[in-house]
Motif scaffolding. Structure first.
Motif, PDB file in Angstrom:
ATOM      1  N   PHE A   1       0.814  -1.216   0.000  1.00  0.00           N
ATOM      2  CA  PHE A   1       0.000   0.000   0.000  1.00  0.00           C
ATOM      3  C   PHE A   1       0.848   1.266   0.000  1.00  0.00           C
ATOM      4  O   PHE A   1       0.556   2.229  -0.688  1.00  0.00           O
ATOM      5  CB  PHE A   1      -0.920  -0.015   1.227  1.00  0.00           C
ATOM      6  CG  PHE A   1      -1.661   1.267   1.482  1.00  0.00           C
ATOM      7  CD1 PHE A   1      -2.640   1.710   0.615  1.00  0.00           C
ATOM      8  CD2 PHE A   1      -1.370   2.032   2.605  1.00  0.00           C
ATOM      9  CE1 PHE A   1      -3.325   2.896   0.855  1.00  0.00           C
ATOM     10  CE2 PHE A   1      -2.050   3.219   2.856  1.00  0.00           C
ATOM     11  CZ  PHE A   1      -3.030   3.644   1.970  1.00  0.00           C
TER      12      PHE A   1
ATOM     13  N   LEU B   1     -11.335  -5.876   6.191  1.00  0.00           N
ATOM     14  CA  LEU B   1     -11.372  -5.410   4.807  1.00  0.00           C
ATOM     15  C   LEU B   1     -12.795  -5.549   4.285  1.00  0.00           C
ATOM     16  O   LEU B   1     -13.380  -6.637   4.339  1.00  0.00           O
ATOM     17  CB  LEU B   1     -10.417  -6.253   3.954  1.00  0.00           C
ATOM     18  CG  LEU B   1     -10.341  -5.913   2.472  1.00  0.00           C
ATOM     19  CD1 LEU B   1      -9.723  -4.536   2.263  1.00  0.00           C
ATOM     20  CD2 LEU B   1      -9.540  -6.982   1.733  1.00  0.00           C
TER      21      LEU B   1
ATOM     22  N   LYS C   1     -10.843  -8.272  -7.367  1.00  0.00           N
ATOM     23  CA  LYS C   1     -10.083  -7.195  -6.730  1.00  0.00           C
ATOM     24  C   LYS C   1     -10.129  -7.331  -5.210  1.00  0.00           C
ATOM     25  O   LYS C   1      -9.127  -7.100  -4.528  1.00  0.00           O
ATOM     26  CB  LYS C   1     -10.639  -5.830  -7.171  1.00  0.00           C
ATOM     27  CG  LYS C   1      -9.973  -4.649  -6.512  1.00  0.00           C
ATOM     28  CD  LYS C   1      -8.519  -4.499  -6.905  1.00  0.00           C
ATOM     29  CE  LYS C   1      -7.947  -3.195  -6.345  1.00  0.00           C
ATOM     30  NZ  LYS C   1      -6.515  -3.281  -6.122  1.00  0.00           N
TER      31      LYS C   1
ATOM     32  N   GLU D   1      -7.743 -10.015  -4.334  1.00  0.00           N
ATOM     33  CA  GLU D   1      -6.384  -9.492  -4.496  1.00  0.00           C
ATOM     34  C   GLU D   1      -6.008  -8.597  -3.318  1.00  0.00           C
ATOM     35  O   GLU D   1      -4.916  -8.729  -2.750  1.00  0.00           O
ATOM     36  CB  GLU D   1      -6.280  -8.705  -5.800  1.00  0.00           C
ATOM     37  CG  GLU D   1      -4.921  -8.056  -6.020  1.00  0.00           C
ATOM     38  CD  GLU D   1      -4.881  -7.154  -7.241  1.00  0.00           C
ATOM     39  OE1 GLU D   1      -3.886  -6.424  -7.375  1.00  0.00           O
ATOM     40  OE2 GLU D   1      -5.837  -7.154  -8.049  1.00  0.00           O
ATOM     41  N   ASP D   2      -6.900  -7.692  -2.936  1.00  0.00           N
ATOM     42  CA  ASP D   2      -6.642  -6.806  -1.799  1.00  0.00           C
ATOM     43  C   ASP D   2      -6.449  -7.585  -0.506  1.00  0.00           C
ATOM     44  O   ASP D   2      -5.576  -7.265   0.297  1.00  0.00           O
ATOM     45  CB  ASP D   2      -7.772  -5.786  -1.635  1.00  0.00           C
ATOM     46  CG  ASP D   2      -7.690  -4.646  -2.640  1.00  0.00           C
ATOM     47  OD1 ASP D   2      -6.772  -4.650  -3.503  1.00  0.00           O
ATOM     48  OD2 ASP D   2      -8.559  -3.753  -2.573  1.00  0.00           O
TER      49      ASP D   2
END
Length: 136
Positions: free
Chosen positions: A37, A101, A111, A114-115
């Motif tokens: 990040f 998350l 996505k 993936e995150d």
């Protein structure tokens, strides 16, 4: 009530919760462990600016506290804020870092996965950094 898909990701760290909290709550340490990040961080007039792979964002952290709350808000653009719940709690003689998350409405399942993988990687980097270094 509308809720979003969520993934709670955690890592056990062989360091006291107080030590983990001190390290993680200091934004200057982000480039050492949140490498997916944060490429760099700087303070600008009391605000923290993070250089990310997608560009610069502003980040605001919860006030210092004794409860291990590491929540932060990422301001992606004017009026676009993402709340990120994060905690450090005691786990035996060590600690547990918990990161929540959320899959936002505009985020694809791919996505989101993936995150989640990137968060897991960053938390494992945090574990390695703290366990390998004798940072007080």
């Amino acid at each position: 009530m509308l809720t979003h898909p969520v993934r709670n990701i955690s890592v056990s760290i062989d360091c006291s919760a107080a030590r983990v909290y001190r390290f993680v709550s200091d934004p200057r340490n982000l480039p050492q462990w949140a490498t997916a990040f944060c490429k760099s961080v700087r303070e600008e007039q009391g605000d923290w600016i993070i250089s990310t792979p997608e560009g610069e964002v502003q980040i605001r952290f919860a006030a210092a506290n004794e409860l291990g709350v590491l929540d932060h808000v990422v301001m992606l653009a004017p009026g676009v804020e993402v709340h990120v719940p994060m905690r450090v709690i005691t786990n035996g003689a060590g600690s547990e870092v918990l990161f929540t998350l959320f899959q936002l409405p505009s985020m694809s399942a791919a996505k989101f996965a993936e995150d989640a993988g990137l968060v897991e990687r960053d938390l494992n980097t945090l574990k390695r950094v703290l366990e390998e270094n004798a940072v007080a």
